[in-house]
Design a protein around this motif. Structure first.
Motif, PDB file in Angstrom:
ATOM      1  N   ARG A   1      83.177   2.339  26.385  1.00  0.00           N
ATOM      2  CA  ARG A   1      83.467   3.494  27.234  1.00  0.00           C
ATOM      3  C   ARG A   1      83.953   4.677  26.397  1.00  0.00           C
ATOM      4  NH1 ARG A   1      84.612   2.346  32.791  1.00  0.00           N
ATOM      5  NH2 ARG A   1      85.067   4.586  32.919  1.00  0.00           N
ATOM      6  N   THR A   2      84.853   4.398  25.459  1.00  0.00           N
ATOM      7  CA  THR A   2      85.431   5.442  24.615  1.00  0.00           C
ATOM      8  C   THR A   2      85.622   4.902  23.206  1.00  0.00           C
ATOM      9  OG1 THR A   2      87.616   4.752  25.421  1.00  0.00           O
ATOM     10  CG2 THR A   2      86.644   6.735  26.430  1.00  0.00           C
ATOM     11  N   ALA A   3      85.598   5.796  22.218  1.00  0.00           N
ATOM     12  CA  ALA A   3      85.768   5.404  20.812  1.00  0.00           C
ATOM     13  C   ALA A   3      86.729   6.354  20.131  1.00  0.00           C
ATOM     14  CB  ALA A   3      84.416   5.408  20.101  1.00  0.00           C
ATOM     15  N   GLY A   4      87.650   5.825  19.358  1.00  0.00           N
ATOM     16  CA  GLY A   4      88.593   6.655  18.618  1.00  0.00           C
ATOM     17  C   GLY A   4      87.954   7.224  17.362  1.00  0.00           C
ATOM     18  N   VAL A   5      88.362   8.439  16.992  1.00  0.00           N
ATOM     19  CA  VAL A   5      87.912   9.093  15.760  1.00  0.00           C
ATOM     20  C   VAL A   5      89.081   9.107  14.788  1.00  0.00           C
ATOM     21  CG1 VAL A   5      87.032  11.230  14.731  1.00  0.00           C
ATOM     22  CG2 VAL A   5      86.249  10.512  17.011  1.00  0.00           C
ATOM     23  N   ASN A   6      88.873   8.566  13.596  1.00  0.00           N
ATOM     24  CA  ASN A   6      89.939   8.462  12.606  1.00  0.00           C
ATOM     25  C   ASN A   6      89.558   9.158  11.306  1.00  0.00           C
ATOM     26  OD1 ASN A   6      92.067   6.471  13.704  1.00  0.00           O
ATOM     27  ND2 ASN A   6      90.122   5.482  14.186  1.00  0.00           N
ATOM     28  N   PRO A   7      90.543   9.669  10.568  1.00  0.00           N
ATOM     29  CA  PRO A   7      90.245  10.261   9.267  1.00  0.00           C
ATOM     30  C   PRO A   7      89.468   9.313   8.351  1.00  0.00           C
ATOM     31  CG  PRO A   7      92.487  10.793   9.904  1.00  0.00           C
ATOM     32  CD  PRO A   7      91.975   9.825  10.929  1.00  0.00           C
ATOM     33  N   LEU A   8      89.727   8.001   8.473  1.00  0.00           N
ATOM     34  CA  LEU A   8      89.001   7.044   7.635  1.00  0.00           C
ATOM     35  C   LEU A   8      87.511   7.061   7.940  1.00  0.00           C
ATOM     36  CD1 LEU A   8      89.088   4.844   5.492  1.00  0.00           C
ATOM     37  CD2 LEU A   8      89.561   3.179   7.307  1.00  0.00           C
ATOM     38  N   ASP A   9      87.144   7.304   9.194  1.00  0.00           N
ATOM     39  CA  ASP A   9      85.722   7.403   9.534  1.00  0.00           C
ATOM     40  C   ASP A   9      85.052   8.477   8.687  1.00  0.00           C
ATOM     41  OD1 ASP A   9      86.507   5.643  11.533  1.00  0.00           O
ATOM     42  OD2 ASP A   9      86.312   7.102  13.149  1.00  0.00           O
ATOM     43  N   CYS A  10      85.738   9.599   8.549  1.00  0.00           N
ATOM     44  CA  CYS A  10      85.184  10.732   7.799  1.00  0.00           C
ATOM     45  C   CYS A  10      85.078  10.415   6.314  1.00  0.00           C
ATOM     46  CB  CYS A  10      86.048  11.974   8.015  1.00  0.00           C
ATOM     47  SG  CYS A  10      86.264  12.441   9.754  1.00  0.00           S
ATOM     48  N   LYS A  11      86.092   9.733   5.783  1.00  0.00           N
ATOM     49  CA  LYS A  11      86.070   9.383   4.365  1.00  0.00           C
ATOM     50  C   LYS A  11      84.951   8.393   4.056  1.00  0.00           C
ATOM     51  CE  LYS A  11      91.015  10.205   3.644  1.00  0.00           C
ATOM     52  NZ  LYS A  11      92.321   9.585   3.329  1.00  0.00           N
ATOM     53  N   ILE A  12      84.738   7.433   4.960  1.00  0.00           N
ATOM     54  CA  ILE A  12      83.654   6.477   4.764  1.00  0.00           C
ATOM     55  C   ILE A  12      82.313   7.195   4.814  1.00  0.00           C
ATOM     56  CG2 ILE A  12      82.461   4.517   5.809  1.00  0.00           C
ATOM     57  CD1 ILE A  12      85.237   3.464   6.646  1.00  0.00           C
ATOM     58  N   ARG A  13      82.145   8.078   5.789  1.00  0.00           N
ATOM     59  CA  ARG A  13      80.884   8.819   5.930  1.00  0.00           C
ATOM     60  C   ARG A  13      80.597   9.693   4.725  1.00  0.00           C
ATOM     61  NH1 ARG A  13      82.411  13.353   8.383  1.00  0.00           N
ATOM     62  NH2 ARG A  13      82.178  14.145   6.253  1.00  0.00           N
ATOM     63  N   SER A  14      81.621  10.266   4.133  1.00  0.00           N
ATOM     64  CA  SER A  14      81.435  11.154   2.984  1.00  0.00           C
ATOM     65  C   SER A  14      81.034  10.408   1.722  1.00  0.00           C
ATOM     66  CB  SER A  14      82.721  11.940   2.717  1.00  0.00           C
ATOM     67  OG  SER A  14      83.713  11.097   2.151  1.00  0.00           O
ATOM     68  N   GLY A  15      81.286   9.099   1.690  1.00  0.00           N
ATOM     69  CA  GLY A  15      81.031   8.299   0.491  1.00  0.00           C
ATOM     70  C   GLY A  15      82.256   8.130  -0.374  1.00  0.00           C
ATOM     71  N   ALA A  16      83.380   8.750   0.022  1.00  0.00           N
ATOM     72  CA  ALA A  16      84.589   8.693  -0.795  1.00  0.00           C
ATOM     73  C   ALA A  16      85.174   7.292  -0.871  1.00  0.00           C
ATOM     74  CB  ALA A  16      85.639   9.659  -0.242  1.00  0.00           C
ATOM     75  N   MET A  17      84.858   6.431   0.097  1.00  0.00           N
ATOM     76  CA  MET A  17      85.426   5.086   0.134  1.00  0.00           C
ATOM     77  C   MET A  17      84.417   4.023  -0.283  1.00  0.00           C
ATOM     78  SD  MET A  17      88.434   5.908   1.168  1.00  0.00           S
ATOM     79  CE  MET A  17      89.236   4.371   1.617  1.00  0.00           C
ATOM     80  N   GLN A  18      83.285   4.437  -0.831  1.00  0.00           N
ATOM     81  CA  GLN A  18      82.209   3.486  -1.107  1.00  0.00           C
ATOM     82  C   GLN A  18      82.631   2.387  -2.075  1.00  0.00           C
ATOM     83  OE1 GLN A  18      79.690   2.712   0.342  1.00  0.00           O
ATOM     84  NE2 GLN A  18      78.045   1.999  -0.975  1.00  0.00           N
ATOM     85  N   GLU A  19      83.477   2.712  -3.045  1.00  0.00           N
ATOM     86  CA  GLU A  19      83.917   1.683  -3.995  1.00  0.00           C
ATOM     87  C   GLU A  19      84.817   0.661  -3.306  1.00  0.00           C
ATOM     88  OE1 GLU A  19      85.574   3.089  -7.598  1.00  0.00           O
ATOM     89  OE2 GLU A  19      83.869   4.366  -8.110  1.00  0.00           O
ATOM     90  N   LEU A  20      85.649   1.129  -2.375  1.00  0.00           N
ATOM     91  CA  LEU A  20      86.550   0.228  -1.670  1.00  0.00           C
ATOM     92  C   LEU A  20      85.855  -0.481  -0.523  1.00  0.00           C
ATOM     93  CD1 LEU A  20      89.829   2.366  -1.456  1.00  0.00           C
ATOM     94  CD2 LEU A  20      89.417   0.374  -2.892  1.00  0.00           C
ATOM     95  N   PHE A  21      84.987   0.246   0.196  1.00  0.00           N
ATOM     96  CA  PHE A  21      84.300  -0.297   1.361  1.00  0.00           C
ATOM     97  C   PHE A  21      82.792  -0.125   1.218  1.00  0.00           C
ATOM     98  CE2 PHE A  21      88.395   1.414   3.032  1.00  0.00           C
ATOM     99  CZ  PHE A  21      88.996   0.204   3.350  1.00  0.00           C
ATOM    100  N   PRO A  22      82.158  -0.885   0.332  1.00  0.00           N
ATOM    101  CA  PRO A  22      80.699  -0.761   0.205  1.00  0.00           C
ATOM    102  C   PRO A  22      80.033  -1.189   1.510  1.00  0.00           C
ATOM    103  CG  PRO A  22      81.505  -2.664  -1.006  1.00  0.00           C
ATOM    104  CD  PRO A  22      82.712  -1.912  -0.569  1.00  0.00           C
ATOM    105  N   LEU A  23      79.025  -0.442   1.932  1.00  0.00           N
ATOM    106  CA  LEU A  23      78.374  -0.789   3.188  1.00  0.00           C
ATOM    107  C   LEU A  23      76.889  -0.456   3.128  1.00  0.00           C
ATOM    108  CD1 LEU A  23      78.075   2.240   4.674  1.00  0.00           C
ATOM    109  CD2 LEU A  23      80.469   1.830   5.140  1.00  0.00           C
TER     110      LEU A  23
END
Length: 311
Positions: free
Chosen positions: A39-61
């Motif tokens: 029904r609803t989804a929260g938006v978090n700063p981490l979502d943006c960091k993952i999308r940018s590629g900044a977290m790729q080393e920590l969270f490879p996907l």
């Protein structure tokens, strides 16, 4: 025929513009899982960091990827070995397949029934902020009667940290922009302004000292002021910038965002039932405007949380 659902996803890392509508396949829920009609989804700063590629080393996907950690919705299908939930239950918590979608899979132990009178938007906003605040509390080993300094007190994590602290008998000083001081005060904290002279302003309202600090800002000298005010690095935790935390030798609130899902959801639910937990929704966006929601999140100055309305 495979089950498919509409979603916002990205097939390359970059700015918010990489998000685009996409039909994605979802398997049937496996052992211990449920499928939720979101029904609803929260938006978090981490979502943006993952999308940018900044977290790729920590969270490879793998790509393409559906972003989003938390959601609220209705259980639509139940996998084997799930006894505590049934089709039709209204739940909130974390997804395993991304919450920016019409449907998502979730581990049954990482969702809980939506408390009575907790709205759909608020339910999607609570899980990550609650778990992060409580994880920071454990790292800081907070005790009743102590004084806690919270930076970015008007944000999602800050808002819940103030209320969790008050419920534990902890005094809180919260840094926030002037326009949010009344809001911080309503949540039971003493507000102080950001900027030069922060340490002196905190000492003026807490001459007895500050026992611990939770830094949700990661900028503007917050870490340095926290170290000065607490008298060391041992009880300062940062939750936004691991490199800055390491550079200053303070704690960083790393870990799985749903590592204590059951405890976080239970405490948030209990506080809501007892005292009417507050977590304002700064703005609602339709799912199709997820990129714009991410842009606002990255710009900062959000009071509470941003939420996507999926249905």
């Amino acid at each position: 025929m495979p089950f498919t659902t509409h979603a916002m996803a990205f097939d390359r890392f970059g700015a918010a513009d990489v998000l685009a509508p996409r039909e994605v396949e979802l398997p049937d829920p496996g052992p211990g899982q449920v499928r939720i009609a979101v029904r609803t989804a929260g938006v978090n700063p981490l979502d943006c960091k993952i999308r940018s590629g900044a977290m790729q080393e920590l969270f490879p996907l793998p790509l393409p990827h559906v972003p989003g950690l938390e959601a609220a919705g209705v259980v639509e299908s139940v996998g084997p070995e799930v006894d505590e939930l049934a089709v039709g239950d209204e739940v909130f918590g974390w997804t395993t397949t991304g919450s920016y979608a019409g449907h998502a899979l979730a581990e049954a132990g990482r969702v809980a029934r939506r408390p009575y009178r907790l709205g759909w938007a608020e339910a999607a906003a609570v899980p990550t902020a609650a778990e992060t605040a409580l994880r920071c509390f454990r790292l800081l080993d907070l005790k009743p009667g102590e004084t806690l300094l919270v930076h970015a007190a008007a944000g999602g994590v800050g808002t819940l940290a103030l209320q969790f602290a008050a419920a534990r008998g902890i005094r809180v000083i919260g840094t926030a922009s002037e326009r949010n001081h009344a809001y911080v005060r309503e949540l039971g904290a003493v507000p102080v302004a950001y900027g030069e002279g922060l340490a002196e302003r905190v000492r003026a309202v807490a001459p007895q000292g500050v026992d611990a600090a939770l830094d949700g800002a990661g900028r503007g000298g917050a870490i340095e002021a926290s170290i000065e005010l607490t008298g060391g690095t041992e009880r300062v935790v940062n939750m936004t910038h691991p490199a800055e935390a390491a550079r200053h030798g303070v704690l960083f609130a790393d870990g799985d965002a749903s590592s204590d899902a059951a405890g976080a959801l239970a405490e948030a639910s209990s506080l809501h039932v007892a005292d009417g937990l507050r977590l304002p929704v700064h703005r609602l966006y339709p799912l199709a405007e997820a990129a714009e929601a991410m842009r606002e999140s990255e710009a900062g100055h959000v009071r509470g949380k941003l939420v996507l309305v999926v249905r």
